[in-house]
Design an enzyme around this catalytic site. Sequence first.
Site, PDB file in Angstrom:
ATOM      1  N   ARG A  61      -4.190   8.825  -5.598  1.00  0.00           N
ATOM      2  CA  ARG A  61      -4.814   7.947  -6.510  1.00  0.00           C
ATOM      3  C   ARG A  61      -4.902   8.679  -7.757  1.00  0.00           C
ATOM      4  O   ARG A  61      -5.384   9.740  -7.906  1.00  0.00           O
ATOM      5  CB  ARG A  61      -6.181   7.268  -5.911  1.00  0.00           C
ATOM      6  CG  ARG A  61      -6.905   6.465  -6.670  1.00  0.00           C
ATOM      7  CD  ARG A  61      -7.857   6.016  -5.615  1.00  0.00           C
ATOM      8  NE  ARG A  61      -8.795   4.662  -6.296  1.00  0.00           N
ATOM      9  CZ  ARG A  61      -9.444   4.021  -5.593  1.00  0.00           C
ATOM     10  NH1 ARG A  61      -9.615   3.982  -4.289  1.00  0.00           N
ATOM     11  NH2 ARG A  61      -9.990   2.945  -6.057  1.00  0.00           N
ATOM     12  N   LYS A 106       0.788  -1.205  -0.010  1.00  0.00           N
ATOM     13  CA  LYS A 106      -0.044  -0.019  -0.070  1.00  0.00           C
ATOM     14  C   LYS A 106       0.786   1.378   0.119  1.00  0.00           C
ATOM     15  O   LYS A 106       1.611   1.305   0.740  1.00  0.00           O
ATOM     16  CB  LYS A 106      -0.834  -0.057   1.097  1.00  0.00           C
ATOM     17  CG  LYS A 106      -1.828   1.179   1.251  1.00  0.00           C
ATOM     18  CD  LYS A 106      -2.957   0.979   2.294  1.00  0.00           C
ATOM     19  CE  LYS A 106      -4.162   1.882   2.109  1.00  0.00           C
ATOM     20  NZ  LYS A 106      -3.663   3.370   2.432  1.00  0.00           N
TER      21      LYS A 106
HETATM   22  P1  AMP Z   1      -7.456   4.853   2.660  1.00  0.00           P
HETATM   23  O1  AMP Z   1      -7.049   6.196   1.907  1.00  0.00           O
HETATM   24  O2  AMP Z   1      -6.475   4.696   3.942  1.00  0.00           O
HETATM   25  O3  AMP Z   1      -8.784   4.266   2.809  1.00  0.00           O
HETATM   26  O4  AMP Z   1      -6.811   3.625   1.434  1.00  0.00           O
HETATM   27  C1  AMP Z   1      -7.319   3.520   0.429  1.00  0.00           C
HETATM   28  C2  AMP Z   1      -6.294   4.253  -0.839  1.00  0.00           C
HETATM   29  O5  AMP Z   1      -5.088   3.667  -0.726  1.00  0.00           O
HETATM   30  C3  AMP Z   1      -6.893   4.164  -2.090  1.00  0.00           C
HETATM   31  O6  AMP Z   1      -7.724   5.209  -2.398  1.00  0.00           O
HETATM   32  C4  AMP Z   1      -5.491   4.610  -2.987  1.00  0.00           C
HETATM   33  O7  AMP Z   1      -5.367   5.670  -3.184  1.00  0.00           O
HETATM   34  C5  AMP Z   1      -4.465   3.856  -2.144  1.00  0.00           C
HETATM   35  N1  AMP Z   1      -3.392   2.636  -2.232  1.00  0.00           N
HETATM   36  C6  AMP Z   1      -2.259   2.600  -2.099  1.00  0.00           C
HETATM   37  N2  AMP Z   1      -1.823   1.257  -2.517  1.00  0.00           N
HETATM   38  C7  AMP Z   1      -2.859   0.721  -3.153  1.00  0.00           C
HETATM   39  C8  AMP Z   1      -3.094  -0.708  -3.710  1.00  0.00           C
HETATM   40  N3  AMP Z   1      -2.124  -1.390  -3.737  1.00  0.00           N
HETATM   41  N4  AMP Z   1      -4.348  -0.888  -3.958  1.00  0.00           N
HETATM   42  C9  AMP Z   1      -5.455  -0.054  -3.740  1.00  0.00           C
HETATM   43  N5  AMP Z   1      -5.336   1.122  -3.220  1.00  0.00           N
HETATM   44  C10 AMP Z   1      -3.823   1.490  -2.725  1.00  0.00           C
END
Ligand code: AMP
Length: 587
Positions: free
Chosen positions: A257, A252
Amino acid sequence: MLFADAAGYYERLEAVPSRLKMIDILAEMFRGLEPEEVAPAIYMTQGILLPPFEGREFGVAEKLVEEALALSTGHDKRAVEELYIRKGDMGLAAEELKRSTRLKGIVRNSYGIREIYSMMMKIAEAGGPGSKDQKIKMLANMISAASPLEAKFIARYPLGALRLGVGDSTILEALALAYTGSREAKPELERAYNTCSDLGLVGARLKKEGMRAITDFRITLFKPVRPALAERLATAEEIMERMGGEAAVEQKYDGFRIQIHKKGGEIRLYSRRLEDTTAMFPDIVDAVRRIRAESAIFEGEALAYNEETSEYLPFQETIQRKRKHGIAEKREELPLHLFAFDLLYLNGMDYLSEPYEKRRDALEALVMGSEVIEPTRRILTGSPKELERFFETSVSDGLEGIMVKDLKAPYVAGARKFSWIKLKRSYRGALTDTLDLVIVGFYSGRGSRAEFGFGGLLCAVYNRKRDMFETVSRIGTGFTEAQMTELHRKLERIKRGLKPARVDSVVEPRFWVAPKYVVTVNADEITRSPMHTCGRSTDKEGIGYALRFPRLYGDEAIRPDKGPEEATTTEEVIEMFRMQRKVGVKE
Ligand code: AMP
């Protein structure tokens, strides 16, 4: 429909205390629309001209509306400005100024919804030298011909909100009720909306072509899909149990994004909030241009990455690439790398309902050979131990954590589902994960704070199922002086006399505000409390969830990039409460 009639509905909407009544009033309004009026009426109700990705903004500041009001009512500019400051709302000021207009013999003109909408569009499109005066004149002409009630909403619209308290979910439900006779069609309408992010388009299709057009709704190039979101769980065991077998465990990355649309040489990039950010990232655009596909839609996380040292740069560095000026220099200084994580469309084929595995295979083939774009690094495993190890390595590499993905799941647009589960390093230990809360009220300052006129916030989370904002905390600390001043200025403008219909609260702040601004907050713990409505059981005596020792988190705590419906949800708070207990028990 005459704009006067629409204004009548808006006036009723503003006064009504319950969400269900709001749906009825909106549905009644939608029933009265001609097919060509549906899209403009929906955008107007949302307070926008077009969906965010169209990049069509009003370009109208408060001063400009004040000048138009002065011109169209014969009051002098100072008087208009004073009235606006006193009322804290341009609409109320406009209504009063029209009632006491000094210009006699003005001919009232009954404009229809579409006429008002297209005049607003002309105001937005006016640019270049002299455009400010043009905008003022056009707006003044509309206000001149309007009744006091119409003027209220005409004055608010170019400032980006009608202040009706209506969210997308309420509009979807009202559309279902108006055009299918029951709310049951809402999930299907929501699916269509999640696929194109354009409520006006969904409403117009439904009105013109009926439910068939909605069930047949497919992904379209240059209409961004509303992003899939992740759930969270506390431990590797829980995640594996939930996945029920082998899953993909991806790194992650903490960047931003991007959703990429490509058709031949035409390439557009969209942010998480679905704004067109193509111009900001020429390095990504160049890399996409070199990809061999006639057409594609895919997603990834962009971050500054030093290839020589294989070092991922922290978010604070990466975010510097989100800018409107000096793009070329920053491109040199902080080149971006895109970690692609999903494929939604390829060469005419819709991949949304295909399983992850198939989407991933096609994605890998698509970006193969690119130096700037690579698939997210991952492992496939069914073992909690292995998952744990991958998590630890990712964190020690400077990443945020991992994303675990169900191999069989489709792409779930616009929703938080267990097909993606995140595990972040911050879940370990106390409540170090932050929450994004919606401000629903504020308190006035005492003592040394009095000069800021600001003493604290009443904040809420978003309950997706109820489409309501439930309070979770009062916040009185952690503000810098600059933040206090900014918050006070912002909140004064959206003050409300009564509790907004979509806010659920037992606490009474000094002033209510329309749910609009989001702040990032940190706390020591989540506790159970009868003071707050977050997650409260439905019986009146129910106990909700609250934050212990909440404070604003960091200098960037006021979040212009998040809308109220993107705040932390009630379900997430409950989940965080559960996880914290688990961690507590373990230690
Ligand atoms: P969060 O903002 O903490 O809810 O995490 C979701 C966000 O992590 C997504 O909207 C992406 O922008 C980001 N992200 C980073 N790495 C990944 C990945 N491998 N798959 C999907 N999302 C990811």
